[in-house]
Motif scaffolding. Structure first.
Motif, PDB file in Angstrom:
ATOM      1  N   GLU A   1       0.836  -1.191   0.000  1.00  0.00           N
ATOM      2  CA  GLU A   1       0.000   0.000   0.000  1.00  0.00           C
ATOM      3  C   GLU A   1       0.865   1.232   0.000  1.00  0.00           C
ATOM      4  O   GLU A   1       1.952   1.241   0.580  1.00  0.00           O
TER       5      GLU A   1
ATOM      6  N   GLU B   1       0.801   4.810   1.398  1.00  0.00           N
ATOM      7  CA  GLU B   1       0.069   5.601   2.382  1.00  0.00           C
ATOM      8  C   GLU B   1      -0.323   6.948   1.840  1.00  0.00           C
ATOM      9  O   GLU B   1       0.411   7.569   1.071  1.00  0.00           O
TER      10      GLU B   1
ATOM     11  N   LYS C   1       4.911   9.044  -2.362  1.00  0.00           N
ATOM     12  CA  LYS C   1       5.302   8.826  -3.759  1.00  0.00           C
ATOM     13  C   LYS C   1       4.971   9.959  -4.712  1.00  0.00           C
ATOM     14  O   LYS C   1       5.612  10.067  -5.760  1.00  0.00           O
TER      15      LYS C   1
ATOM     16  N   THR D   1      11.212   5.918  -6.313  1.00  0.00           N
ATOM     17  CA  THR D   1      11.102   4.520  -5.934  1.00  0.00           C
ATOM     18  C   THR D   1      10.958   4.390  -4.432  1.00  0.00           C
ATOM     19  O   THR D   1      10.316   3.471  -3.938  1.00  0.00           O
ATOM     20  N   TYR D   2      11.581   5.305  -3.711  1.00  0.00           N
ATOM     21  CA  TYR D   2      11.575   5.238  -2.256  1.00  0.00           C
ATOM     22  C   TYR D   2      10.679   6.333  -1.705  1.00  0.00           C
ATOM     23  O   TYR D   2      10.094   7.105  -2.455  1.00  0.00           O
ATOM     24  N   HIS D   3      10.568   6.386  -0.406  1.00  0.00           N
ATOM     25  CA  HIS D   3       9.599   7.287   0.203  1.00  0.00           C
ATOM     26  C   HIS D   3      10.088   8.724   0.236  1.00  0.00           C
ATOM     27  O   HIS D   3      11.174   9.001   0.739  1.00  0.00           O
TER      28      HIS D   3
END
Lengths: 308, 477
Positions: B121, B123, B147, B207-209
């Motif tokens: 998921e 967030e 994202k 790709t990462y938060h």
């Protein structure tokens, strides 16, 4: 929270055994006890850290910063235990248990999980200081209990062994980085790296052997917090399937435990995504099976999407 | 119609510089209950169905930010909602009501998403909000979740065109054969309506938060930062972004450091800094190269060997980095301290302030309950003379850089009675506890103040305590 008054100054309690006492027997006994208590604390910190890394099994992607910090803590503990020689003891015990189950040292992580689950079913008691991936079969409480037992066990052995100086281990004395350190930190201390490689080159055959097992153990340790993904040896892939997905970037597909309900498969670890993105990178231990396992995962994903 | 909120206002005390007084207290869950009809857009495929009638996890405030004039204050919460407050205009009728903030607009900025490929998921929690400087009647802000960054336009509408040719008053299309004459539509006044519309969606670049966004002083670009990369965007272009920092190692197993925050220098559009989980700050110049992997300056304080423990690295991880308004100084927040750096001195910080050093002996427990990973933010006041940051037990701390005095205040309903100034709090570290002190073991670690904001020019602060927003000021004109 820990009870009030529990000191957690690892560096402090570490220096105590060194302090000399008048009564040699007394002080050495106290030193041993102190060291074992410190070792227990350190062990419990290691176990706690490994649990934290495992329990990132939420539906949401785990926090990378947190995972990296915990992994670095684990690495620090590893380094220290390596210098003490206790790391070697622990991994030897582990590999002995795994050898009994006829699993290769390469698959230390994977087999640890499988062994743990089967043995838990059989009620066998094997010292498992590493509560590694695959905790689905063993609920958190169980894992904790086992670790405590294991920690106590290992602590006991450590207390008798610790005074022994790690001779065949590190050529250096004051916290010289072992060989495998150079693999990890590419960015800092080029000088240290050069020194390390020099040290690695020299030494007796015995030392070389130790170092080899060290490298192996470390790599498996890397696997523990580096990948968190079992690369199950799979049967040869279906060529048709392979062709179908030949141009698909398999690195995206991680094990989907929630949707497939697979119990024997480990939960998402912090590095799952990262590992999957680098699954085609140079990792000698896993590259041979990563493609095959990725295709297995693809299979699962396709099943879900197709709804078969 | 304007949205009403359950807001409690207290009459501020007279001008006393120093003591702080509560001005407004927003109990967010009350606001939500009233706005149910307007903003309930819960989709069926949400796996989380949230009840609006009591405080839930979705109401936890995750970011607070004043706009550049201080007229507006935006909060983002875990449920993906943004609430914008506006300051009351000065009026002769009610002079004491100046300085109060009321709800101006509220909208659902981000929705939860499900990444089917990774079975994860995404967030909807709003990680950061940053305002753009105002260029016309409308207000613009950037809000981001893990994202996706979105540019929102918040504008007022108090007129409505009437007298269309092709549509009748209800909006139905008129039969063209019945139209015999042309008329010019006229703008008629209507009740004031504040509407928020998404103008740009910047997605698929991380790709990462995402942990930070920062608007450049050129007002044309901004950067978004995730754990391993920093991307530069043009505010007008959503399908392309430039990667300016990439610390992802070739082999992810070698990963030992992540980016924790980044910010543009407030006056030099080519300069920015980013902080890391190892306690270092790197200053980069975009003129030097396209990919700023090589820093121009590295700010790092050598580790104190006497304080070394297994937790040293974790507590050195920087959770927030902020340039001073002047652009000359940098403030960083790690777990136990706030540090002010001079951009001209990389070897050590100019000033170090202990936020809650009594926690140093509790690090193992805080590691066990994960509190050691809490990311506290820090803020400057308008003149860069006072810095503020949060702590546990709903405490927040202010440090006066000039007088070297500090104060601990509490953001809580019980202790902030109307018409009373905030009482300084004190944590007792050992020995005898005085009457008003609180002992370390009694601290509530679930009540943490991670997010706060300081008005750009006045002494008005907004403090987020879980799902409540407190606004305090020190004096009224």
């Amino acid at each position: 929270m820990f009870p009030k008054g529990t000191k957690r100054k690892f560096s402090d309690s570490r220096e105590e055994p060194v302090a000399g006492g008048e009564d040699v027997n007394q002080s050495s006994l106290a030193a041993v006890r102190m060291l074992s208590s410190y070792s227990l604390q350190r062990q419990s910190l290691l176990d706690m850290s490994l649990i934290k890394l495992q329990l990132c099994h939420m539906l949401v992607e785990p926090n990378l910063c947190r995972s990296v910090l915990i992994a670095n803590t684990v690495r620090q503990i590893q380094e220290e235990m390596t210098q003490d020689g206790t790391w070697q003891i622990m991994t030897q015990a582990l590999s002995a248990a795994n050898a009994a189950a006829q699993c290769s040292a390469d698959r230390l992580v994977a087999t640890e999980v499988l062994c743990r689950q089967t043995e838990a079913a059989q009620g066998e008691q094997v010292p498992k200081p590493f509560p590694v991936v695959g905790s689905e079969g063993c609920p958190a409480e169980e894992v904790l209990e086992e670790e405590e037992a294991a920690a106590a066990e290992v602590g006991m052995t450590m207390s008798t062994v610790s005074p022994q100086a790690p001779t065949s281990y590190l050529p250096g004395t004051f916290g010289m980085d072992p060989c495998w350190e150079e693999e990890e930190t590419g960015e800092d201390d080029d000088d240290d790296e050069e020194e390390d490689s020099e040290e690695c080159g020299s030494g007796s055959e015995g030392e070389e052997r130790e170092r080899d097992s060290l490298v192996e153990d470390t790599r498996t340790a890397e696997q523990v917090f580096g990948t968190f993904e079992i690369k199950n040896p799979a049967p040869s892939p279906d060529p048709a399937l392979e062709e179908l997905f030949s141009d698909v970037d398999a690195s995206y597909y991680d094990l989907d435990t929630v949707l497939t309900g697979m119990q024997s498969v480990p939960k998402m670890g912090p590095y799952d995504l990262l590992e999957s993105l680098s699954s085609h990178g140079p990792s000698p231990l896993s590259s041979s099976t990563s493609c095959r396992s990725d295709l297995n995962e693809l299979d699962h994903i396709m099943e879900i999407i197709v709804g078969s | 119609r304007t949205l009403q909120a359950a807001v409690e206002h207290w009459e501020p005390r007279c001008d006393v510089s120093g003591p702080w007084i509560p001005v407004s207290l927003f109990l967010v869950y009350k606001i939500k209950a009233q706005m149910d009809e307007e903003i309930d857009t819960r989709k069926i495929n949400n796996s989380f169905l949230r009840d609006h009638n009591y405080a839930t996890e979705a109401d936890i405030i995750s970011t607070v930010e004043f706009n550049p004039t201080g007229e507006l204050l935006a909060t983002g919460d875990k449920g993906g909602r943004v609430v914008v407050f506006q300051r009351e205009q000065e009026s002769k009728n009610q002079p004491h009501r100046r300085g109060e903030y009321n709800v101006y607009s509220t909208f659902q900025s981000h929705e939860p998403e499900f990444d089917y490929l990774k079975s994860l998921e995404i967030e909807e929690k709003i990680n950061k909000i940053r305002w753009l400087p105002q260029q016309n009647a409308a207000y613009f802000l950037l809000s981001t979740n893990d994202k996706t960054v979105k540019l929102w336009k918040v504008s007022e509408r108090d007129k409505r065109p009437e007298g269309y040719n092709l549509k009748d008053e209800e909006g139905r299309i008129r039969d063209p054969t019945t139209i015999t004459a042309l008329r010019v539509p006229v703008l008629q006044p209507m009740d004031l309506m504040v509407e928020a519309t998404p103008r740009r969606v910047f997605s698929n670049a991380h790709t990462y938060h995402i942990n930070s966004i920062s608007v450049n002083s050129d007002y044309e670009t901004y950067m978004s930062t995730d754990d391993l990369r920093i991307n530069l965007w043009n505010l007008e272009i959503t399908n392309r972004s430039f990667n300016i920092v990439d610390i992802k190692p070739a082999n992810m197993e070698m990963l030992t450091e992540v980016i924790t925050a980044a910010e543009f220098q407030p006056s030099q559009c080519n300069t920015f800094v980013y902080s890391s989980s190892k306690g270092s700050i790197r200053l980069c110049d975009m003129r030097a190269s396209a990919l700023c992997d090589n820093h121009s300056k590295l700010f790092e304080e050598p580790e104190d060997p006497s304080n070394r423990s297994f937790f040293s690295e974790i507590i050195s991880s920087i959770s927030d980095v902020k340039f001073s308004h002047s652009g000359r100084y940098l403030m960083t927040r790690d777990y136990l301290t706030v540090k002010v750096w001079d951009l001209n001195m990389e070897s050590k910080p100019l000033e170090t302030y202990q936020v809650h050093d009594y926690l140093r002996s509790k690090l193992c427990s805080l590691y066990e309950n994960d509190c050691i990973f809490d990311k506290f933010e820090c803020v400057w006041n308008g003149s860069d003379s006072v810095i503020m940051t949060g702590s546990y037990n709903n405490f927040f701390r202010m440090f006066d850089r000039n007088t070297k005095r500090d104060v601990t205040l509490e953001a809580s309903r019980e202790n902030s009675k109307p018409r009373a100034i905030l009482k300084p709090r004190k944590v007792c570290v050992g020995g005898k506890r005085r009457k008003d002190e609180i002992s370390v073991d009694s601290l509530d670690f679930s009540k943490k103040i991670l997010h706060s904001a300081w008005h750009p020019s006045e002494n008005i602060i907004a403090v987020a305590a879980t799902n409540n927003l407190y606004i305090f000021q020190d004096k009224v004109n």
